[in-house]
Each structure stands twice: as structure tokens, then as C-alpha cells.
Design a protein around this motif. Sequence first.
Motif, PDB file in Angstrom:
ATOM      1  N   VAL A 134       1.056  -1.099  -0.446  1.00  0.00           N
ATOM      2  CA  VAL A 134       0.233  -0.300   0.399  1.00  0.00           C
ATOM      3  C   VAL A 134       0.880   1.160   0.012  1.00  0.00           C
ATOM      4  O   VAL A 134       0.551   1.990  -0.642  1.00  0.00           O
ATOM      5  CB  VAL A 134      -1.481   0.554   1.310  1.00  0.00           C
ATOM      6  N   ARG A 138       6.094  -2.305   7.412  1.00  0.00           N
ATOM      7  CA  ARG A 138       5.713  -3.078   8.172  1.00  0.00           C
ATOM      8  C   ARG A 138       5.963  -2.242   9.782  1.00  0.00           C
ATOM      9  O   ARG A 138       5.310  -3.294  10.260  1.00  0.00           O
ATOM     10  CB  ARG A 138       7.676  -4.063   7.919  1.00  0.00           C
ATOM     11  N   ASP A 299      10.784 -12.360   4.003  1.00  0.00           N
ATOM     12  CA  ASP A 299       9.832 -12.303   2.763  1.00  0.00           C
ATOM     13  C   ASP A 299       8.618 -12.859   3.465  1.00  0.00           C
ATOM     14  O   ASP A 299       9.010 -13.344   3.972  1.00  0.00           O
ATOM     15  CB  ASP A 299      10.522 -13.215   1.992  1.00  0.00           C
TER      16      ASP A 299
ATOM     17  N   LEU B  66       8.986  -4.591  -5.219  1.00  0.00           N
ATOM     18  CA  LEU B  66       7.401  -3.919  -4.175  1.00  0.00           C
ATOM     19  C   LEU B  66       8.191  -4.366  -2.489  1.00  0.00           C
ATOM     20  O   LEU B  66       6.824  -3.884  -1.732  1.00  0.00           O
ATOM     21  CB  LEU B  66       6.367  -4.699  -4.363  1.00  0.00           C
ATOM     22  N   GLY B  67       9.420  -4.630  -2.845  1.00  0.00           N
ATOM     23  CA  GLY B  67      10.010  -4.993  -0.981  1.00  0.00           C
ATOM     24  C   GLY B  67       9.046  -6.153  -0.182  1.00  0.00           C
ATOM     25  O   GLY B  67       9.388  -5.584   1.707  1.00  0.00           O
ATOM     26  N   LEU B  68       8.831  -6.939  -0.628  1.00  0.00           N
ATOM     27  CA  LEU B  68       8.168  -8.162  -0.565  1.00  0.00           C
ATOM     28  C   LEU B  68       8.973  -9.004   0.326  1.00  0.00           C
ATOM     29  O   LEU B  68       8.509 -10.308   1.243  1.00  0.00           O
ATOM     30  CB  LEU B  68       6.568  -8.346  -1.174  1.00  0.00           C
ATOM     31  N   ALA B  69       9.923  -8.865  -0.232  1.00  0.00           N
ATOM     32  CA  ALA B  69      10.941  -9.816  -0.586  1.00  0.00           C
ATOM     33  C   ALA B  69      12.483  -9.380  -0.701  1.00  0.00           C
ATOM     34  O   ALA B  69      11.945  -8.577  -1.484  1.00  0.00           O
ATOM     35  CB  ALA B  69      11.063 -11.496  -1.453  1.00  0.00           C
ATOM     36  N   PHE B  70      13.076  -9.590   0.165  1.00  0.00           N
ATOM     37  CA  PHE B  70      14.346  -9.197   0.276  1.00  0.00           C
ATOM     38  C   PHE B  70      15.265  -9.990  -0.972  1.00  0.00           C
ATOM     39  O   PHE B  70      15.930 -11.017  -0.963  1.00  0.00           O
ATOM     40  CB  PHE B  70      14.905  -9.177   1.391  1.00  0.00           C
ATOM     41  N   VAL B  81      13.774   4.862  -6.551  1.00  0.00           N
ATOM     42  CA  VAL B  81      13.419   5.279  -4.871  1.00  0.00           C
ATOM     43  C   VAL B  81      14.601   4.107  -5.081  1.00  0.00           C
ATOM     44  O   VAL B  81      13.778   2.831  -5.380  1.00  0.00           O
ATOM     45  CB  VAL B  81      12.503   5.636  -4.630  1.00  0.00           C
ATOM     46  N   ALA B  87      10.390   2.025   0.884  1.00  0.00           N
ATOM     47  CA  ALA B  87       9.051   1.325   0.621  1.00  0.00           C
ATOM     48  C   ALA B  87       7.955   2.529   0.753  1.00  0.00           C
ATOM     49  O   ALA B  87       7.129   2.449   0.102  1.00  0.00           O
ATOM     50  CB  ALA B  87       9.003  -0.176   1.242  1.00  0.00           C
ATOM     51  N   THR B  88       8.075   2.957   1.578  1.00  0.00           N
ATOM     52  CA  THR B  88       7.008   3.255   2.983  1.00  0.00           C
ATOM     53  C   THR B  88       7.235   4.879   2.092  1.00  0.00           C
ATOM     54  O   THR B  88       6.606   6.324   1.965  1.00  0.00           O
ATOM     55  CB  THR B  88       7.475   3.864   4.240  1.00  0.00           C
ATOM     56  N   ARG B  89       8.147   5.772   1.127  1.00  0.00           N
ATOM     57  CA  ARG B  89       8.412   6.994   1.095  1.00  0.00           C
ATOM     58  C   ARG B  89       7.787   6.946  -0.751  1.00  0.00           C
ATOM     59  O   ARG B  89       7.231   7.460  -1.460  1.00  0.00           O
ATOM     60  CB  ARG B  89       9.861   7.279   0.424  1.00  0.00           C
ATOM     61  N   LEU B  91       6.003   3.962  -2.869  1.00  0.00           N
ATOM     62  CA  LEU B  91       4.725   3.181  -2.537  1.00  0.00           C
ATOM     63  C   LEU B  91       3.597   3.184  -3.339  1.00  0.00           C
ATOM     64  O   LEU B  91       3.116   2.688  -3.646  1.00  0.00           O
ATOM     65  CB  LEU B  91       5.039   1.096  -2.067  1.00  0.00           C
ATOM     66  N   HIS B  92       3.366   3.902  -2.170  1.00  0.00           N
ATOM     67  CA  HIS B  92       1.900   4.766  -2.867  1.00  0.00           C
ATOM     68  C   HIS B  92       2.170   5.767  -3.781  1.00  0.00           C
ATOM     69  O   HIS B  92       0.462   5.722  -4.456  1.00  0.00           O
ATOM     70  CB  HIS B  92       1.612   5.697  -1.234  1.00  0.00           C
ATOM     71  N   ARG B  93       3.355   5.209  -4.342  1.00  0.00           N
ATOM     72  CA  ARG B  93       2.742   6.466  -6.540  1.00  0.00           C
ATOM     73  C   ARG B  93       2.571   4.958  -6.758  1.00  0.00           C
ATOM     74  O   ARG B  93       3.209   5.157  -8.111  1.00  0.00           O
ATOM     75  CB  ARG B  93       4.103   7.100  -6.121  1.00  0.00           C
TER      76      ARG B  93
END
Lengths: 302, 330
Positions: A134, A138, A299, B66-70, B81, B87-89, B91-93
Motif C-alpha cells: 500500500v 512493516r 520475506d 515491491l519490497g515484499l521479499a529481500f 527510489v 518502500a514507505t516513501r 510505494l504510494h505512487r
Amino acid sequence: MSAASTPAAGAPAGPGVVTEAGRIPSPVRAFGRLFGAELRLVLLRRRNLLLLAVTAVFPLIIGIALRLSAPRPQGGNGAGVAFFNQLSGNGVFLTFIALSTLLILVLPVVVAVVAGDSVAGEAGYGTLRYLLAVPAGRTRLLAVKYGVIVTFGLCATFIVSAVALAAGAALFPVGPVTLLSGTTVSLAAGLVRLLFVTLYVAVAMAALGAVGLAISTLTEHAIGAIAAIAIIVVTSEVVDSVPQLAAVGPYLPTHWWLSFDSLLRAPVDTSALLHGLLSFAVYALLFCSFAWARFTSADVTS
Amino acid sequence: MTATTAPAATDTATAAPAISSSGLTKRFRGGQVAVDHIDLAVPQGSVYGFLGPNGSGKTTTIRMLLGLAFPTTGSAALLGVAMPDGATRVLHRVGSLVEGPAFYPFLTGADNLARYDAADRTADPATARARIQAALDRVGLLAAAKKRYRNYSLGMKQRLAIASGLLRPRELIILDEPTNGLDPQGTREVRALIRQIAADGTTVFVSSHLLAEVEQICTHVGVMRTGALVFQGPLPELRRTGAARVTVQTADPEAAAKVLTALGLADAQVTAAEGATAAEAAAILGDASPEKVCAELVQAGIGVRGFAVTAPSLEDLFVGLTGEGFDVSG
């Protein structure tokens, strides 16, 4: 985290900035919004409502059962026993009886369901990857999840106290409270003590919630996490009841749960209470740290 | 690319590739390498088809983006970026659909979207309702907004997932197998939606194991095979990599093949007559001009019945790059 801005179009320069999508809320307000949404979801979920309803029914059943049977001054052999003798004289004691009875399994299981489901449930549904994309963040998501667990435990505990108090008042005489140490305090002072007892139990459940949160980050099967928490509670209680293992007793997660009876003595035995609160704080800190370390580095494969 | 003045620096920042990665690698705990040193370059404004058979590492790559897995090694960046740190900077775009839709079955479609919107710290709560309605409208789910997700059809679920990516104006949309499980009608709808999104200037990164799906909408393609990026570039460039072949229909294919070889054409092959099909000689055209080849054949006394230059279909190129089915390694 949100302070670092990028020159690219559409990037937020900070809170309060108006973009084509509207005004960017302050971090505190945004956190409150997510917390509110998650709390509503947990509190209004039918399964959880049912759990709270069951929690509310128990004090009623206990109260009616005790009212129907003649009080036996010498009966029982558990930790909560002392209160049973007081009940016939004062309905307020139904709250302490209900809390100590439900603390054995019902309240911990209710907290375990919400805590075990918190992260594992999201992973199981696959919604965790969307929340993180979103991006919920985390650490922020974990903080919200823990806040919801604590709030839910608080609700469950206060429901037990409130229903037990109402049932106690309806079924038994109510008046000045004679404490376990023999002194009598006014009804108002007794209710204040009840409030502190309830809060103490809620803190105990918050510590258990941290254990549950940590376990929940380890799996995508909510039911497995819930079962694991319940097993930990029962194991801890069994070990705590074996005299040969008394040395490890104070370090067990459930050991200090019933120490709230210290609040029903005059003067209050603060040493047991403080030991209990310290134990809860250590458990909460330890397991929240573990949950954080795990959740921010693992992950998401679900 | 080096910026010398301040405005130019801003330009390079906005013109940063929508997605870039360098040496991006994911090795699973078992030792299996799912993604092997891939260098993605997705230009802004493109519709990038991320192709490859099932199990070739597409989804793992998207999870890393998407930063779900490293990543095990290597790095990736979205809109300039670095991920996963930023991620938090950023992903909203970025809107995304990862490995199929995922929502709470007991909530309605609108409530599910509201939940994801509430998690977005940069989304304005005051406009949430309007934005959710607009997103649902865009994927044609407005009528089913108040229906529980559990009662949605597969196509509706997929569209709701796309709607969750459209809750805010995005600069990049990442769609992982957006037409998986859809009927032809649903596939067409999704394709139209992707075209529409791209027309708004949003970069679209769409993964698929179906070439036909991507071919019609993409400007760029990247082809994965067992974790490696075996091709990346504009779609016409992929077409060019296919060697055109010249085919000669004649009664004397052996003689024709000799002429072709004498002209320096590689891989001359002879096919015997079969039923109504005349015998053929074929070879890779290479740099030779078809007119000259035809003239030489006639000059050599070959009776030319038919002469054709054929480029391989994209399908052939794709299969050539990724291998035939059922050979997914690992």
C-alpha cells in the motif's frame, strides 16, 4: 520516515500538503485511521463478537451456580478460593471469582485467537502482501496489530468484570467490601480496587498478546498460531503447579496472573504486584522485539 | 546523463526509469536461484511486458521490486527510489496486483478497498469514499460495491484487485498475471483497462506467461527464462532479433539450395514435396537482398514457382527464448 522527500512529481513534501488526491494527513492522524479501521474490523468480526459474548456468559453462569449452591466455607483447592467464602456476603466478589476462573483458560484463549490471527491471518488470506504494498509500513502495521490485540484483551477483561459486577449485584447483597485481610472498606473504595484488579489482568493479557503476536509472525496458519499460544499457557500453568519445578515458577508467563489478590488486602502487597507487572513488561518487550525483528526482515511469500 | 545545472538535475530525477534493477538475485534457503542477476530497465511511460513461463522467476522479481521479499544480492529501484529501503516513501505512487487478488471474504468490495486505503498514510481520509467509488467505477464494479467479496466471480475478484491499485493517481502500476483465470471477455476488458491506464501516462509493468496477451498492448518486453532475463528492449527490437528466412518453391530444391549457399546464405535446408505442397529450399536471408537472391536463382536456371521472405512470429521468438513447454528447470 516520511520526511525525506523526492523531487519527483506526486511525492509528498510533508504532512498537510495538498496534492491532486487531497490533503496528506499528519502521521499521527494516519496512524489513528489505520488503528481505528483495524480495531473496527476485529471488534465487529462475527467470530470475535461470539468470543466476547461467550466471555460475558461465563460470569453469569458462575454467579447463578454459586447462588444456587450453598456456600461451602472449606471447599475448593485453587488459587482463587479465598474469594468464594466472601461471595455470599458481597456480590462484588463475583468479579474476582469470575476473573480468576476465566484466567485459567477462557480469557487467554480469547486473546490467543486475536493475537494468533493478527499477522498469520493476513498472511493466510494473502492480504498481508497488499497491506505492505500500500504501503502500510512493516513496523507501523505491527504496532497497529499489537495495539488492537491489547485493546481487545482490555475489552474482554472489562466485559468479564462488568458482567460479573452486574450479576453479583443482582444475585447477592452488595455493600462495604470486607477484604481478604479482614479489613472492611467502603463500596466505592472496593470498586476502585476492582478497577485496578481488572487493569492488572488486562496488562497480563497484553503480555500474552505480545507472545501471540510473535508466534503469529512465524506462520501463515492462524489456527496453528492460536493453538501454539494456548499450549504455551496450559504448559506454563502445569509447570507452575509442580512443586519440584518451583524454581522456574516466577519466570513463567502465567505465574503472576492471579497475584491481583494482593490488591484485595490492606495494606496492599505491592511486592507481588510489582513483580507481576515487571514480568509482564519483560515478556511484552521481549516478544514484541522478537516479532518486530522477524516481521521486518522476513520475506512475505504468502 | 550527467546533470550540470539545477533544473537539469530535477529533470533527470523525474526521468529516472520507472523500474530499474542491477544484479537483482534471489536465492531461496534451499539453494535454488529463483532470480539470477537481472538488470531491469523499464522506461517511464512504457507498457512493459514481463514475459516468461510459469516458474521462471517473474513473481519473485515483482515481490522484490515491491519490497515484499529481500534480494539476496543486487539492488532495485522504483521511480528512482531504492527498494526495499524506500518502500514507505515510494510505494504510494505505485499501484500493484501481486499473484492474484487477496481480500477479506467477509467484507464487501468497497469495505475491502477502504481497508487498504486506511493503511495508506498519505491518503486523504476526506476523499476516501469518492476515490473508492471512482476506482470501483473504473473497473466496472460499482454495482457490486456492497456485495461481499466471497460472492464475487473470479473476474470480479481480479478487477477488484486492479481497483485497489487505482485508489490514488499512480505513476507506475505493476500487474502480476492480471488476466489469470479470466474468460476471453474478461481478458479483453483487462487489456482495455491497461490501455486506458497507459493512455493517462502511467507506466505499466505487466507480467504474463501469455505472449498474445502482452503483444497487443506492450511497447517494451523483458523475457525471463529460469530466473535469467534473456531479452529486454522495445517490442520491435525483439522482432528484429528473429532471423528472416527466404523460402523458394521449386521442382529442383537441391540445386536451389546450392545457389543459396553459393550466395553466402546460412543454414540452407531442403524440404521434399509433400502432397499439394511443392518442394522447398530455404535459408537464412541475412544481409542479402531478396531481389538479388531471386535474380540469381533465375539466372542459375532454377524454375522458381514461389519465393517468400518470412520473419518468425513473435510466438516462435518467445518459445525460442524461453524453451518449449514442460522444461521448467528447478
